[in-house]
Motif scaffolding. Structure first.
Motif, PDB file in Angstrom:
ATOM      1  N   PRO A  73       0.823  -1.131   0.160  1.00 47.17           N
ATOM      2  CA  PRO A  73      -0.115   0.113  -0.018  1.00 47.17           C
ATOM      3  C   PRO A  73       0.846   1.189  -0.143  1.00 47.17           C
ATOM      4  N   LYS A  74       1.956   1.412   0.663  1.00 49.94           N
ATOM      5  CA  LYS A  74       2.884   2.394   0.647  1.00 49.94           C
ATOM      6  C   LYS A  74       3.400   2.832  -0.735  1.00 49.94           C
ATOM      7  N   GLU A  77       0.391   4.275  -2.448  1.00 48.33           N
ATOM      8  CA  GLU A  77       0.105   5.534  -2.139  1.00 48.33           C
ATOM      9  C   GLU A  77       0.847   6.397  -3.159  1.00 48.33           C
ATOM     10  N   TYR A 166      -3.666   0.217  -1.781  1.00 45.19           N
ATOM     11  CA  TYR A 166      -3.679   1.538  -0.916  1.00 45.19           C
ATOM     12  C   TYR A 166      -5.214   1.799  -0.643  1.00 45.19           C
TER      13      TYR A 166
END
Ligand code: HEC
Length: 175
Positions: A73-74, A77, A166
């Protein structure tokens, strides 16, 4: 006497000649080949690059669920910076260019207060889940015909998986 001598020699020569011929015929047999229908060897046919087919189907070698399981998810993002041009990722944030994406996973399609939804999106009658998001983000105009989302799509399945991980993370999901 002389003719007898000649006959012997001639006979010997003839015998040798016959023997050589017979040998020639016999030795030919193991080396004879069945006639080939086509000259040359059978090589594997070149696989035609599919021109018509769906590129997405070809890429589906790695199941999307597998990609999603190892998605980050990082990274996602970071990949949504391009989306943030139109979409707000702040709780309660509003942009005139696109619906807020907080809580989008599990949400009814086209159901925020955003005024610019297309009729197709509003009438789609489905909730956003991982699969729907994956299909939509591959090529938005293919999934939601006449969509007003002016974004051509994200071709990389890995990036889509990261983005969807994300979107899950900002939708109260466990992912
Ligand atoms: C050029 C502006 C623009 C960009 C860039 C853009 N979108 Fe959109 N997006 C929209 C608009 C406009 C809609 C509404 C489409 C419709 O109603 O047909 C939308 C709809 C959506 C929806 C459906 C939301 C709902 O409430 O049903 C999702 C999900 C979405 N976008 C995700 C993304 C993601 C993820 C990215 C980046 C990879 C992205 N969008 C990039 C403009 C954009």
């Amino acid at each position: 006497m002389e003719s007898l001598e000649f006959n012997k020699v001639a006979g010997a020569l003839l015998g040798t000649a016959l023997f050589t011929m017979a040998l020639g015929i016999l030795t030919d047999i193991p080396f004879s080949h069945a006639k080939l229908a086509k000259p040359g060897y059978d090589l594997p046919e070149a696989v035609e690059a599919s021109t018509g087919g769906n590129a997405v189907a070809a890429v589906a070698a790695v199941p999307f669920a597998t990609l999603l399981a190892s998605a980050d998810p990082k990274r996602g993002e970071n990949d949504t910076k391009v989306c943030a041009a139109c979409h707000s990722f702040d709780p309660g944030g509003e942009k005139p260019t696109g619906p807020n994406l907080i809580g989008v996973v599990g949400r009814e399609m086209g159901s925020t207060s955003f005024a610019g939804y297309s009729d197709t999106m509003k009438g789609f009658g489905k909730k956003w889940d991982d699969e729907a998001l994956n299909t939509f983000l591959t090529k938005p105009s293919d999934y939601v015909k006449g969509t007003k989302m002016g974004f051509p799509g994200e071709k990389s399945p890995e990036k889509r998986a990261d983005i969807i991980a994300y979107l899950n993370s900002i939708s109260g999901g466990a992912k």
